[in-house]
Design an enzyme around this catalytic site. Structure first.
Site, mmCIF file in Angstrom:
data_model
loop_
_atom_site.group_PDB
_atom_site.id
_atom_site.type_symbol
_atom_site.label_atom_id
_atom_site.label_comp_id
_atom_site.label_asym_id
_atom_site.label_seq_id
_atom_site.Cartn_x
_atom_site.Cartn_y
_atom_site.Cartn_z
ATOM 1 N N GLY A 70 0.834 -1.206 0.000
ATOM 2 C CA GLY A 70 0.000 0.000 0.000
ATOM 3 C C GLY A 70 0.860 1.243 0.000
ATOM 4 N N THR A 88 1.909 5.260 -0.258
ATOM 5 C CA THR A 88 1.590 6.269 -1.267
ATOM 6 C C THR A 88 1.535 5.668 -2.660
ATOM 7 O OG1 THR A 88 2.669 7.964 0.110
ATOM 8 C CG2 THR A 88 2.251 8.510 -2.186
ATOM 9 N N ALA A 89 2.560 4.887 -3.025
ATOM 10 C CA ALA A 89 2.626 4.332 -4.376
ATOM 11 C C ALA A 89 1.461 3.396 -4.664
ATOM 12 C CB ALA A 89 3.955 3.602 -4.573
ATOM 13 N N ALA A 127 7.114 16.612 0.571
ATOM 14 C CA ALA A 127 7.163 17.752 -0.337
ATOM 15 C C ALA A 127 6.975 17.262 -1.762
ATOM 16 C CB ALA A 127 8.494 18.486 -0.204
ATOM 17 N N LYS A 182 3.393 25.276 -1.589
ATOM 18 C CA LYS A 182 4.835 25.290 -1.842
ATOM 19 C C LYS A 182 5.124 25.989 -3.162
ATOM 20 C CE LYS A 182 8.765 22.214 -2.731
ATOM 21 N NZ LYS A 182 9.213 20.820 -2.921
ATOM 22 N N VAL A 206 2.352 -11.623 2.375
ATOM 23 C CA VAL A 206 2.656 -12.571 1.304
ATOM 24 C C VAL A 206 3.769 -13.498 1.786
ATOM 25 C CG1 VAL A 206 3.450 -12.862 -1.066
ATOM 26 C CG2 VAL A 206 1.977 -10.915 -0.466
ATOM 27 N N THR A 223 11.073 14.683 -5.861
ATOM 28 C CA THR A 223 10.613 14.030 -7.091
ATOM 29 C C THR A 223 9.998 12.647 -6.875
ATOM 30 O OG1 THR A 223 12.876 13.226 -7.431
ATOM 31 C CG2 THR A 223 12.237 15.258 -8.575
#
Length: 499
Positions: free
Chosen positions: A14, A16-17, A52, A80, A188, A347
């Site tokens: 799970g 953020t990605a 950020a 920002k 898993v 990034t």
């Protein structure tokens, strides 16, 4: 004819990605017969220190239907306008990397060339006076763009957010589950592959449950459960260019004004981030373990906190680089499972977002066309390399000689792609943007100029402009910036009115 369309997608992990992918798939895959499941365990934590972002996050939020006011409330977000860098050129130096360009391009030439000519006048104004977002940041002010004011700096204000990544992941989970994504709780314990070609077939959970799928998305972080532990995709190690390999993070109480920017302060063996949220300051020290111990790194972090600590320190280890095959067979790695570039330019979440977009462009059927996979991997590598080079620039452009880390990065060998950019800029100030890459000319200029690298010459075409006309144009641009600045409000007050 046999139906070759993908009908079962399994996202493993799970955070953020994982939940960004689930939310996006639930909207972009309009076929109601496609089943999307996300497997995660409450017992396995997420990294969740990246808070950020860069402006592209706004487009993802729009895609998944987030209301900005609710989003600000739900994630304790602030606005920002860019990043302030402290001690990167020399100790005591400060500069901003804003999201918006400087001045106005004229006669088909980038503005910075005109400024490089103008700065030969000893009375010329500094570059910051030509950027509305830098001026606003210094005053802790913010304003939304006003696109109806064409030609005005107010029309093109670029902004991002500083937010709580764990809350954002939970928000994405709500969005995804409301659109039919099924969450499966469990660890898993076995990954089963098809004997004939090694494709992932199913997952066995600790409970004994089996989760089968046709397309698997690996969001299991640095360990890369599917992409690396199972498929052995390999890893290109870039730590010889970016030697920082650890971080310690700790939140503290709010102190001082609520700044509309992230700050990066360089230390002797790394750098420290400062990210203001509505309810706390996020802090972290990214460092190279060859030059400093964990205890010393934490002491450096503590000494740089603006407020009292409100969380325990959390230590992380990482290795900068990228999977050799971000997409391998029927597994696509996202987030930390696909690679890692340190958070210097915020990034990480953007690379998740672009990977999702790239996957949708090349979305497979059950045949899994190898040419599509190769293209996806080639473009992913190119994007990572472009961001990598920009981050390396911050290190190699230093003049610091006060510690082994800075002596190393100042003199190290560079990727040829970066060496070429630096050599061209040093000679004549020219900057190029390749393949619509993430960081444009103004970003590269901000770092070059901010870290005291000024070219020998500027673009020769602008020499036709008379000195008095150049002075007039530059004065008008500064006056316009100051006039527009009157439309900005105190960041904290502005945020309070919108949450």
């Amino acid at each position: 004819m046999q139906d070759q369309n993908i009908k079962e997608i399994v996202i493993v992990g799970g955070g953020t990605a994982g939940w960004m992918a689930a939310a996006a798939f639930s909207i972009l895959l309009r076929d109601p017969t496609i089943k999307i499941r996300l497997v995660e365990s409450d017992e396995i934590g997420t990294v969740g220190v990246g808070e950020a972002t860069i402006p592209h996050i706004r487009y993802f939020n729009q895609l998944v239907g987030l209301d900005e006011k609710e989003y600000l409330r739900r994630t304790n977000a602030t606005f920002k306008l860019g990043i302030e860098f402290v001690n990167w050129g020399q100790v005591g130096d400060r500069y901003f990397h804003p999201f918006s360009p400087y001045g106005v391009n004229m006669d088909g030439i980038h503005f910075h060339h005109f400024w490089l000519r103008h700065i030969q006048n000893p009375d010329a104004a500094p570059i910051d006076d030509y950027n509305i977002q830098v001026l606003a940041s210094k005053l802790n002010k913010f304003a939304h763009p006003q696109p109806n004011l064409r030609g005005s700096p107010l029309a093109n204000i670029e902004y991002a957010y500083q937010f709580d990544a764990s809350l954002y992941g939970k928000y994405m989970r709500e969005v995804a589950e409301s659109r039919g994504v099924e969450r499966v709780e469990g660890k898993v314990v076995e990954v089963r592959q098809r004997p004939e070609d090694g494709f992932i077939e199913s997952l066995k959970l600790e409970s004994g449950e089996t989760v089968a799928g046709e397309l698997f998305i690996d969001c299991t972080g640095f360990r890369g459960l599917l992409t690396e532990q199972t498929l052995k995709s390999g890893y290109d190690d870039w730590s010889h260019y970016l030697p920082v390999d650890r971080a310690v993070a700790q939140a503290c109480e709010l102190a001082g004004p609520l700044t509309p920017f992230t700050r990066s302060t360089a230390h002797k063996a790394g750098w420290q981030w400062r990210i203001p949220l509505q309810n706390r300051l996020g802090n972290g020290h990214v460092y190279c373990s060859d030059y400093i111990s964990d205890d010393e790194a934490y002491d450096t972090l503590k000494s740089g906190l603006d407020g009292a600590p409100i969380s325990d320190p959390r230590f992380l280890r990482f290795k900068t680089g990228i999977r050799k095959k971000p997409w391998n067979k029927n597994v696509v790695a996202l987030g930390l499972a696909s690679g890692f570039l340190e958070p210097l330019e915020s990034t990480s979440i953007h690379l998740i977002q672009t990977a999702i977009a790239r996957l949708m462009t090349n979305f497979p059927d059950k045949i899994f066309n190898e040419r599509d996979i190769e293209y996806y991997n080639d473009r992913t590598l190119a994007e990572f390399e472009q961001v990598r080079d920009f981050i390396i620039l911050h290190y190699c452009a230093t003049q610091r000689t006060d510690s082994p880390l800075w002596n190393h990065v100042r003199t190290m060998d560079l990727p040829e792609t970066l060496r070429q950019r630096i050599d061209i800029y040093k000679e004549n100030g020219r900057l190029y943007r390749h393949d619509n890459e993430l960081f444009g000319e103004h970003s590269w200029f901000a770092v070059f100029e901010g870290q005291n690298i000024r070219p020998k010459r500027y673009h020769p075409v602008i020499n036709h402009l008379a000195d008095d006309m150049l002075e007039k144009r530059m004065t008008e641009i500064r006056r316009a910036m100051q006039k527009c600045l009157e439309q900005f409000e105190d960041h904290a007050e502005y945020l309070q009115k919108r949450t």
